[in-house]
Design an enzyme around this catalytic site. Structure first.
Site, PDB file in Angstrom:
ATOM      1  N   LYS A   1      46.335  77.646  58.642  1.00 28.41           N
ATOM      2  CA  LYS A   1      45.029  77.290  58.093  1.00 28.41           C
ATOM      3  C   LYS A   1      44.833  75.806  58.372  1.00 28.41           C
ATOM      4  O   LYS A   1      45.491  74.964  57.756  1.00 28.41           O
ATOM      5  CB  LYS A   1      44.940  77.547  56.586  1.00 28.41           C
ATOM      6  CG  LYS A   1      45.044  79.016  56.198  1.00 28.41           C
ATOM      7  CD  LYS A   1      46.465  79.419  55.913  1.00 28.41           C
ATOM      8  CE  LYS A   1      46.543  80.875  55.472  1.00 28.41           C
ATOM      9  NZ  LYS A   1      47.935  81.359  55.421  1.00 28.41           N
TER      10      LYS A   1
ATOM     11  N   LYS B   1      52.590  77.889  48.578  1.00 30.43           N
ATOM     12  CA  LYS B   1      53.813  77.771  49.377  1.00 30.43           C
ATOM     13  C   LYS B   1      54.222  76.308  49.368  1.00 30.43           C
ATOM     14  O   LYS B   1      53.774  75.529  50.213  1.00 30.43           O
ATOM     15  CB  LYS B   1      53.564  78.268  50.797  1.00 30.43           C
ATOM     16  CG  LYS B   1      52.863  79.634  50.896  1.00 30.43           C
ATOM     17  CD  LYS B   1      51.826  79.593  51.973  1.00 30.43           C
ATOM     18  CE  LYS B   1      50.834  80.712  51.977  1.00 30.43           C
ATOM     19  NZ  LYS B   1      51.088  81.951  51.389  1.00 30.43           N
TER      20      LYS B   1
ATOM     21  N   HIS C   1      49.893  82.497  45.377  1.00 29.49           N
ATOM     22  CA  HIS C   1      49.857  82.413  46.836  1.00 29.49           C
ATOM     23  C   HIS C   1      50.284  81.047  47.356  1.00 29.49           C
ATOM     24  O   HIS C   1      50.232  80.784  48.556  1.00 29.49           O
ATOM     25  CB  HIS C   1      48.444  82.755  47.328  1.00 29.49           C
ATOM     26  CG  HIS C   1      48.373  83.181  48.754  1.00 29.49           C
ATOM     27  ND1 HIS C   1      47.703  82.456  49.715  1.00 29.49           N
ATOM     28  CD2 HIS C   1      48.884  84.259  49.388  1.00 29.49           C
ATOM     29  CE1 HIS C   1      47.796  83.067  50.876  1.00 29.49           C
ATOM     30  NE2 HIS C   1      48.506  84.163  50.721  1.00 29.49           N
TER      31      HIS C   1
ATOM     32  N   ASP D   1      36.275  65.439  62.916  1.00 29.08           N
ATOM     33  CA  ASP D   1      36.201  64.167  63.648  1.00 29.08           C
ATOM     34  C   ASP D   1      37.567  63.534  63.880  1.00 29.08           C
ATOM     35  O   ASP D   1      37.659  62.322  64.103  1.00 29.08           O
ATOM     36  CB  ASP D   1      35.291  63.173  62.916  1.00 29.08           C
ATOM     37  CG  ASP D   1      33.830  63.601  62.951  1.00 29.08           C
ATOM     38  OD1 ASP D   1      33.488  64.484  63.758  1.00 29.08           O
ATOM     39  OD2 ASP D   1      33.037  63.063  62.161  1.00 29.08           O
TER      40      ASP D   1
ATOM     41  N   ASP E   1      63.672  66.378  44.658  1.00 29.99           N
ATOM     42  CA  ASP E   1      63.832  65.087  43.982  1.00 29.99           C
ATOM     43  C   ASP E   1      62.464  64.425  43.815  1.00 29.99           C
ATOM     44  O   ASP E   1      61.480  65.090  43.510  1.00 29.99           O
ATOM     45  CB  ASP E   1      64.828  64.216  44.749  1.00 29.99           C
ATOM     46  CG  ASP E   1      66.219  64.866  44.800  1.00 29.99           C
ATOM     47  OD1 ASP E   1      66.515  65.694  43.916  1.00 29.99           O
ATOM     48  OD2 ASP E   1      66.985  64.549  45.722  1.00 29.99           O
TER      49      ASP E   1
ATOM     50  N   HIS F   1      49.188  82.362  61.363  1.00 31.18           N
ATOM     51  CA  HIS F   1      49.048  82.331  59.910  1.00 31.18           C
ATOM     52  C   HIS F   1      48.598  80.940  59.462  1.00 31.18           C
ATOM     53  O   HIS F   1      48.558  80.646  58.269  1.00 31.18           O
ATOM     54  CB  HIS F   1      50.397  82.700  59.277  1.00 31.18           C
ATOM     55  CG  HIS F   1      50.324  83.084  57.840  1.00 31.18           C
ATOM     56  ND1 HIS F   1      51.003  82.411  56.851  1.00 31.18           N
ATOM     57  CD2 HIS F   1      49.651  84.070  57.203  1.00 31.18           C
ATOM     58  CE1 HIS F   1      50.773  82.961  55.684  1.00 31.18           C
ATOM     59  NE2 HIS F   1      49.938  83.964  55.863  1.00 31.18           N
TER      60      HIS F   1
END
Length: 485
Positions: A224, A407, A405, A229, A412, A222
């Site tokens: 991404k 996450k 979508h 470089d 604090d 899952h």
């Protein structure tokens, strides 16, 4: 022998066979040593669904996976991180004890230490994310590495493929690792130009039956990740799909992503290369047998930045659940606020206890979820927790504008997290995930501002809200399947 006698014998035989079937499967599941609630849920499911249950468990049930860590690669990454040491020692001396313990927890659980970044940029929305990724790819001179759960052959996917074809034609090494299930629409015809230009493509956990003794359909990458470089890296919630680009679709998902520069990128690089080696069998090494021309450039010397960053990974290849532990530890360490955004909210007992305990001790705990996600069952299961959360003092909002979508977690003013992991059992235990933990205000401030902006498109969930009986029943029933979601 009369027919009734024969029928009685058949009944007895079937009953014994059924009992043996349940006993064998129960032993098989119990020996996995999973959480008791999850174990009981699977046993009951198999008992209620005789043969279909076995097929479901065979394809989707928990397994132990082994994924080799490339020790030589990690050793080289550590060596390249020497410039960070002075900065990190100084930052650690000023940091609260709870943060030092969190960093130690992350390192012990997944093996990746705190590093540093010269820049951490919050990218809000797919359009801004894609523009930034395209710019970094255009500037690449040695290699571009990409790992995605969803890579669609649509408008944005085609544009990125064409850019990768162009870079490969310039001699830049291009490696694309796509999840075989999430990116199932990527066909040979679409990928042919990239491969013809010299690009490399691999699919994580091929879903075809017969590829393994037992399929691994339920275990997906899952993640991404984009690394250019070895010096610029990206991670977050945005997949390569028009569903995340409002320039193409007005109803596109609302999401956030991170652009990172500096030595912390080497751990995104390491994560990608380990996933690539696991999928293809190509291991970077000093003999030149694989990735020979990349070796010196895998982890280029990077300037030590002033932003402490820790890349945390998790997956079914470890029982330690590093990202789950980091979420719980961060919430438990909160003193003033803990603001959580997630598209799928199906917490286990430790996470639920952390949220409610923080609220009960006076911390400003906020939860932002979509009003309607792309999964009815997950949305229903999430709603079943609202009353318990609100009773403890947690403020719950439902995002109304589009599918949320993002996450993220802000604790604090000194800790913020963003990555690919949802706040649910699948992300914490079943998927291969990655998350960036940024210590200090560099990301906490921008993420807090983003959270408050998102609340303007959300509605607060009230206690004792009117709800139809059938809806309450559906929510309560969906919660029964929480350990399996």
């Amino acid at each position: 022998m009369t027919l009734p006698e024969l029928s009685s014998e058949w009944k007895t035989g079937l009953s014994l066979a059924w009992s043996a079937y349940i006993a064998v499967l129960s032993i098989w599941i119990v020996m996995q040593k999973r959480a008791p609630v999850s174990t009981m849920s699977w046993i009951l499911s198999l008992a209620l669904l005789p043969f279909a249950g076995f097929v479901i468990y065979y394809f989707l049930g928990p397994q132990r996976l082994k994924k080799q860590r490339l020790k030589r690669l990690r050793s080289r990454a550590y060596e390249r991180g020497d410039a960070d040491l002075a900065l990190l020692r100084e930052a650690a001396a000023r940091a609260p004890e709870s943060l030092r313990q969190m960093a130690a927890l992350g390192t012990a659980a997944c093996g990746l230490p705190v590093s540093s970044a010269t820049s951490v940029e919050l990218l809000s929305g797919g359009a801004r994310t894609f523009d930034s990724i395209f710019e970094a790819v255009r500037g690449a001179r040695d290699h571009v590495h990409l790992e995605y759960y969803i890579f669609e052959p649509d408008q944005i996917g085609t544009s990125l493929r064409d850019l990768l074809v162009e870079k490969a034609g310039q001699g830049v090494t291009v490696r694309l690792l796509a999840d075989a299930l999430g990116s199932k629409r990527l066909g040979r015809k679409f990928l042919a130009p990239l491969q013809a230009a010299g690009g490399h493509v691999a699919f994580f956990h091929d879903t075809r039956i017969g590829r393994r003794l037992r399929p691994v359909t339920n275990y997906r990458t899952h993640r991404k990740i984009v690394v250019c470089d070895g010096s610029i890296g990206f991670t977050g919630g945005v997949n390569i799909t028009d569903e995340e680009d409002r320039r193409t679709r007005p109803d596109a998902y609302h999401d956030v992503h991170l652009r990172i520069e500096g030595s912390a990128v080497r751990w995104l690089q390491t994560t990608f290369l380990e996933d690539w080696a696991y999928t293809t069998g190509e291991y970077p090494n000093d003999t030149g047998a694989a990735l020979p021309h990349l070796l010196p450039q895998l982890h280029p010397d990077a300037e030590a930045g002033d932003i402490p960053v820790q890349i945390v990974t998790s997956g079914p290849d470890t029982t330690l659940e590093p990202i789950h532990r980091m979420h719980v530890a961060a919430i438990n360490a909160s003193c003033r606020r803990a603001w959580l955004t997630t598209p799928y909210f199906v917490p286990g007992e430790p996470a639920l206890m952390a949220l409610t305990s923080a609220a009960l001790r006076g911390v400003d705990v906020r939860l932002l979820v979509p009003r309607r996600s792309d999964s009815f069952v997950v949305s229903a299961a999430a709603r079943s927790y609202y009353d318990e959360l609100i009773a403890a003092g947690v403020k719950v909002w439902e995002y109304k504008a589009r599918m949320l979508h993002s996450k993220t977690l802000v604790v604090d003013d000194h800790c913020a997290m963003a990555g690919t992991a949802n706040f649910d059992n699948r992300s914490f235990r079943l998927n291969f995930e990655v998350m960036a933990v940024v210590y200090g205000p560099a990301l906490a401030g921008p993420l807090a501002e983003q959270f408050e902006t998102d609340l303007r498109s959300a509605a607060a969930v009230r206690a004792n809200r009117p709800q139809r009986f059938l809806m309450r029943l559906a929510d309560a029933t969906a919660r029964l399947f929480s350990p399996l979601l």
